[in-house]
Design an enzyme around this catalytic site. Sequence first.
Site, PDB file in Angstrom:
ATOM      1  N   SER A 300       0.738  -0.826  -0.096  1.00 16.64           N
ATOM      2  CA  SER A 300      -0.161   0.160  -0.224  1.00 16.64           C
ATOM      3  C   SER A 300       0.680   1.109   0.185  1.00 16.64           C
ATOM      4  O   SER A 300       1.798   1.546  -1.097  1.00 16.64           O
ATOM      5  CB  SER A 300      -0.694   0.009   1.210  1.00 16.64           C
ATOM      6  N   ASP A 311      10.341   4.453 -10.174  1.00 13.87           N
ATOM      7  CA  ASP A 311       9.887   5.310 -11.607  1.00 13.87           C
ATOM      8  C   ASP A 311      10.442   6.247 -12.382  1.00 13.87           C
ATOM      9  O   ASP A 311      10.622   6.966 -13.394  1.00 13.87           O
ATOM     10  CB  ASP A 311       8.521   5.473 -12.033  1.00 13.87           C
ATOM     11  N   LYS A 325      -0.905  -3.771  -3.187  1.00 11.90           N
ATOM     12  CA  LYS A 325      -2.348  -2.935  -3.312  1.00 11.90           C
ATOM     13  C   LYS A 325      -1.878  -1.960  -3.803  1.00 11.90           C
ATOM     14  O   LYS A 325      -1.183  -0.677  -3.132  1.00 11.90           O
ATOM     15  CB  LYS A 325      -1.925  -3.583  -1.900  1.00 11.90           C
TER      16      LYS A 325
END
Length: 527
Positions: A300, A311, A325
């Site tokens: 999460s 990224d 999640k």
Amino acid sequence: MKKINPIYFPLLLGLFLALGIFAGAYLNFETPLDSPNTTNKKKEKLGRLIDYIDYEYVDAVNTDSIVDVTVNSILANLDPHSTYIPQSEYAEVSENMKGDFVGIGINFYRINDTITVIRPLDDSPSAKAGIKAGDRILYADNQALFSAQLSNDSLSKILKGKVNSSVLLKVQRKGSDSLLEIEVERDHIPIKSIDAAYMLGPELGYIKINRFAENTFTEYQEASQKLIDLGAKNMVLDLRDNGGGFLKPAIQIADDFLKEDQLILFTKNKRDEVVKTMASDVGNFESAQVYVLINEHTASASEVIAGALQDHDIGTIIGRRSYGKGLVQREMELGDGSAVRLTVARYYTPTGRSIQKPYGDNNENYHLEYLNRYENGELKHKDSIQVNDSLRYTTPKGKVVYGGGGITPDVFIPKDTHVTKEKLTYMLRGGIMDRFVFNKLEKDRSAFTDLSKEEFIQSYELDEEWIGEFISYLHQFNFDYRFGRYQELLKLYLKASMGEQLFNTQVKEQIINSQDPYIKRVKRLAF
């Protein structure tokens, strides 16, 4: 006692740690919810049925319990993370996520129905009033606490209270012939999000975060600033076993490493409305080397940080594939003291990938997915990680990343799934070692009075007799006691438990990390 099959230890440990994911993996959206249409026919139908049962059914029925069952049944048909919080649990759940409570601040065991202090929390009202490890608290405001009939809830209500209110404790202390009367003034007791913050090297700081609550970013700021003052220019974020929590502090921590206007994440709801969250122009580690430690229980909000940094080609993600999640919950009150946490959106990392693992129609299989990872070898071999090539993304520098189920690390650390290692971890995390260590310390706490934290961490060694005594202690639990090549690890874990009871959780983590394969890999990369 029925003997536990050793093959289930990895699963038991996985489920034990996963509780944190399901108890604290909810991301709160602060946008207010529009009022639903009060004339909705479906709501009228359900309301009429409850009324008919309440007023017309032949037998007396607790319709509150019917409503609870109905709500849970409805949510069970949605997704694994839309959950119902009944009125009886709401206060405790909210307190946990808020980050503090009002009380006296002690860790304790119940030994022979007596409240026995493991240690008073640092700077807590109990510590300031003079409560010590090993004290037996027998009375609070003349109310006996040594009753088997006194539930934990009742005990909690006695010791907690309003800020600045006082409670008079009567304490039995080893070496004292009479009970001591100690007045403790209640105050806010923080539920810490940060287990440890210390230097791993001359310029490398380390922070372990166990969850994301309202106070987490404040704790992080204080901890990181102390490390900066000690010379930290680079950082290790340990998010292993962190099941998530509130979104906001995770965004704020990610922002500390990202440059202005870099995308942290975006969310998309059922109406395809997109909300982007960008980094600010403030950040202490925008040019730093950062290492993010993750494992299969990292979920999460923790994955928001790992995904955002990965990224943007910032730092190195180390460990095993994270939980997966990527659903956003909003908490909504139901008007009777209960609430529902309903999935209202999905979040996406900067490259556009959703890291939510599939859940389909079977929530039970979803929750047991850890066992699948264990059986298919993913926890030991990076090549066994199953990826969906249709969910392939590329970072600005050309690194290939995947959506559809967690964050795949840049550097893989295999899990030691040997049953003995799993048993030792289970004993440490489950409290079995803590009880044994407490009993040992009770025999002679004075032996550690003059021992500093640094001396304990660096030079204290357990006597070999501890191993034999611990093996004897385990007989009552039907544990297999042949530790073999893991005997040194057993000593390390027992020392870690002792360090936590004598000092604090950070000492425990420092001792465990001294032989941790993650930390060894970080040091090889950093130095």
